[in-house]
Design an enzyme around this catalytic site. Structure first.
Site, mmCIF file in Angstrom:
data_model
loop_
_atom_site.group_PDB
_atom_site.id
_atom_site.type_symbol
_atom_site.label_atom_id
_atom_site.label_comp_id
_atom_site.label_asym_id
_atom_site.label_seq_id
_atom_site.Cartn_x
_atom_site.Cartn_y
_atom_site.Cartn_z
ATOM 1 N N GLU A 13 0.820 -1.220 0.000
ATOM 2 C CA GLU A 13 0.000 0.000 0.000
ATOM 3 C C GLU A 13 0.849 1.263 0.000
ATOM 4 O OE1 GLU A 13 -2.111 -0.544 3.673
ATOM 5 O OE2 GLU A 13 -3.550 -1.939 2.810
ATOM 6 N N GLY B 231 1.935 4.994 -0.559
ATOM 7 C CA GLY B 231 1.252 6.276 -0.755
ATOM 8 C C GLY B 231 2.257 7.303 -1.257
ATOM 9 N N ARG B 232 3.070 7.804 -0.304
ATOM 10 C CA ARG B 232 3.989 8.887 -0.679
ATOM 11 C C ARG B 232 4.982 8.457 -1.744
ATOM 12 N NH1 ARG B 232 5.864 11.048 4.324
ATOM 13 N NH2 ARG B 232 4.320 9.579 5.093
ATOM 14 N N CYS C 200 -1.678 32.884 11.329
ATOM 15 C CA CYS C 200 -1.433 33.433 12.667
ATOM 16 C C CYS C 200 -0.926 32.329 13.580
ATOM 17 C CB CYS C 200 -2.723 34.029 13.209
ATOM 18 S SG CYS C 200 -3.427 35.219 12.087
ATOM 19 N N GLU C 201 0.285 31.857 13.316
ATOM 20 C CA GLU C 201 0.884 30.745 14.036
ATOM 21 C C GLU C 201 2.388 30.928 14.003
ATOM 22 O OE1 GLU C 201 -2.137 27.992 15.024
ATOM 23 O OE2 GLU C 201 -0.011 27.447 15.125
ATOM 24 N N ARG D 118 3.133 19.748 7.247
ATOM 25 C CA ARG D 118 4.182 18.793 7.631
ATOM 26 C C ARG D 118 5.365 19.412 8.371
ATOM 27 N NH1 ARG D 118 6.736 15.742 4.856
ATOM 28 N NH2 ARG D 118 6.375 13.813 5.981
ATOM 29 N N TYR E 280 5.731 17.590 11.831
ATOM 30 C CA TYR E 280 6.813 16.598 11.927
ATOM 31 C C TYR E 280 8.191 17.217 11.836
ATOM 32 C CZ TYR E 280 2.680 14.360 9.858
ATOM 33 O OH TYR E 280 1.400 13.989 9.559
ATOM 34 N N TYR F 25 0.585 14.186 1.104
ATOM 35 C CA TYR F 25 0.145 14.715 2.402
ATOM 36 C C TYR F 25 0.221 16.242 2.481
ATOM 37 C CZ TYR F 25 0.499 9.790 3.538
ATOM 38 O OH TYR F 25 0.347 8.428 3.523
HETATM 39 N N1 LLP Z 1 -1.288 1.901 4.597
HETATM 40 C C1 LLP Z 1 -1.731 2.277 5.801
HETATM 41 C C2 LLP Z 1 -2.560 1.366 6.588
HETATM 42 C C3 LLP Z 1 -1.397 3.546 6.307
HETATM 43 O O1 LLP Z 1 -1.826 3.901 7.507
HETATM 44 C C4 LLP Z 1 -0.604 4.413 5.527
HETATM 45 C C5 LLP Z 1 -0.265 5.750 6.013
HETATM 46 C C6 LLP Z 1 -0.175 3.979 4.259
HETATM 47 C C7 LLP Z 1 -0.533 2.705 3.823
HETATM 48 C C8 LLP Z 1 0.656 4.832 3.341
HETATM 49 O O2 LLP Z 1 1.852 5.222 3.909
HETATM 50 P P1 LLP Z 1 2.974 5.943 3.003
HETATM 51 O O3 LLP Z 1 3.418 4.923 1.991
HETATM 52 O O4 LLP Z 1 2.338 7.108 2.358
HETATM 53 O O5 LLP Z 1 4.028 6.330 3.953
HETATM 54 N N2 LLP Z 1 0.581 12.581 7.308
HETATM 55 C C9 LLP Z 1 1.823 11.845 7.461
HETATM 56 C C10 LLP Z 1 1.682 10.426 7.014
HETATM 57 C C11 LLP Z 1 0.627 9.638 7.725
HETATM 58 C C12 LLP Z 1 0.535 8.265 7.137
HETATM 59 C C13 LLP Z 1 -0.600 7.507 7.669
HETATM 60 N N3 LLP Z 1 -0.731 6.217 7.113
HETATM 61 C C14 LLP Z 1 2.926 12.534 6.683
HETATM 62 O O6 LLP Z 1 2.672 13.570 6.079
HETATM 63 O O7 LLP Z 1 4.073 12.099 6.686
#
Ligand code: LLP
Length: 385
Positions: A245, A247-248, A316-317, A285, A289, A346
């Protein structure tokens, strides 16, 4: 601004490195109709975590059987949507969810295929706010809870396998096989409750570079590690099917954010502040983070960027930082366009309307052409457009 060709190239890379896995894109990183359509066209699955993400995906032609429905709290409507539409997999995050799914399935005369999300307590090096392994984390089930979920999974609820997601921006591929072995041990104990071929969903978390000094971990390195994990798991529990899975890793480096510099003022230790027309509302971010980015002046990219600046937002932060340690031409000033690369993941998906600034549009560029895929949102809450 999103480079559609880059997204395609990343999806190609994952297809080449993981030819036999079920490839699911994690919608939470960035989801717009154009991207959901690409996912549908390529036959990828989609990891969704809300009715909103699921509805957008279905609308754009992603078949329900390609949805992996996540969530540590799925609302009754979301449970219903998953069951009635026939989601490919529902990832169970706590034992009571099995009962909720069974009730909905019986009521609507459906069957549900589930994965159990295990919380694997292994050491993961990443930012604590994006680590999802360990007893202090509220996602997934420890072994004893997962055992009661196994016992509850009867009738219309079919146990298909297990899920783990260790966290994000995981630069060490070796954490995957370690975790896969841990979940395989769990399956081994309850082997009779699982089907012949067990789904082993290893989640996302593949890392990307945000700044030039960040390491680049090739997709193939993750594939090799996960293949090793699958091999070990198969020795313990027999055939497995791997699901991933990312994402980024698909979108982060495809997107840049284009700001206009509005203000230059003196800052501490001779490092001037530059304020831009966005900030925490389009990219939280850095504030959340401590994420680092780089900046470049759009029309002067080939000039030396050798003077330190602190690029801040317009909210305003005090924590509203865009690029805490930017290097730009010494005379960078108001009116210029400033580009921040690696904001494809993200950013848009976590954008807010804080201070009622508008949410910027999303523009795809491909083959020299541009296409607005999401319009600017400057609506007034409660008043509509
Ligand atoms: N699968 C599950 C169950 C997840 O919870 C996540 C991310 C992914 C896949 C995808 O993860 P990736 O490959 O994108 O790292 N807002 C944060 C990231 C939170 C991710 C939450 N879950 C950021 O900007 O770094």
């Amino acid at each position: 601004v999103v480079d559609a060709a880059h997204i395609n190239a990343r999806m190609d890379a994952f297809e080449q490195s993981f030819p036999n896995a079920v490839r699911a894109y994690a919608a939470k990183a960035f989801l717009v109709p154009a991207l959901a359509a690409a996912v549908a066209e390529r036959g990828w699955w989609l990891d969704v975590v809300s009715a909103g993400e699921a509805r957008l995906a279905l609308e754009m032609g992603v078949p329900a059987e390609h949805l992996i429905v996540h969530g540590n709290y799925k609302t009754p409507d979301e449970v219903l949507l998953a069951v009635v539409r026939g989601a490919g997999r529902v990832v169970v995050d706590h034992p009571a969810e099995v009962t909720q799914l069974a009730e909905a399935a019986r009521l609507h005369d459906r069957e549900v295929d589930v994965l159990l999300r295990l919380n694997v307590d292994i050491d993961v090096e990443t930012h604590p706010k994006v680590r999802t392994a360990g007893s202090d984390v509220h996602f997934g089930m420890v072994v004893s809870e997962a055992a009661s979920a196994v016992r509850a999974a009867t009738g219309p609820v079919h146990l298909r396998g297990v899920h783990l997601h260790l966290g994000s921006q995981l630069r060490d591929p070796d954490v995957y096989p370690a975790a896969m072995e841990a979940v395989a041990e769990f399956v081994e104990v309850h082997r009779a409750a699982f089907p012949d071929v067990v789904d082993l969903d290893v989640g996302g978390g593949m890392a990307v570079p945000y700044v030039r000094s960040d390491p680049v971990v090739p997709v193939g390195d993750y594939a090799a590690a996960i293949e090793r994990g699958a091999y070990e798991a198969e020795r313990m529990i027999g055939p497995v099917r791997i699901l991933i899975e990312p994402g980024r890793a698909i979108v982060a480096n495809a997107g840049v954010t284009v700001y206009r510099i509005g203000v230059r003022k003196p800052g501490p230790e001779g490092v001037p502040f530059l304020a831009v027309d966005g900030g925490i509302s389009d990219n939280p971010r850095p504030a959340l983070y401590g994420a680092e980015y780089e900046a470049v002046l759009a029309r002067r990219a080939d000039e030396p960027h050798d003077h330190p600046f602190r690029v801040v937002g317009r909210h305003c932060e005090t924590g509203d930082t865009v690029v805490p340690h930017a290097w730009l031409p010494a005379d960078a000033d108001h009116g210029e366009l400033l580009v921040v690369p690696a904001t494809g993941a993200y950013g848009f998906s976590m954008a807010s309307r804080y201070n009622l600034v508008s949410r910027p549009p999303v523009i795809f560029v491909e083959s020299g052409r541009e296409r607005v895929v999401v319009e600017r949102d400057d609506s007034l809450p409660g008043l509509g457009a």
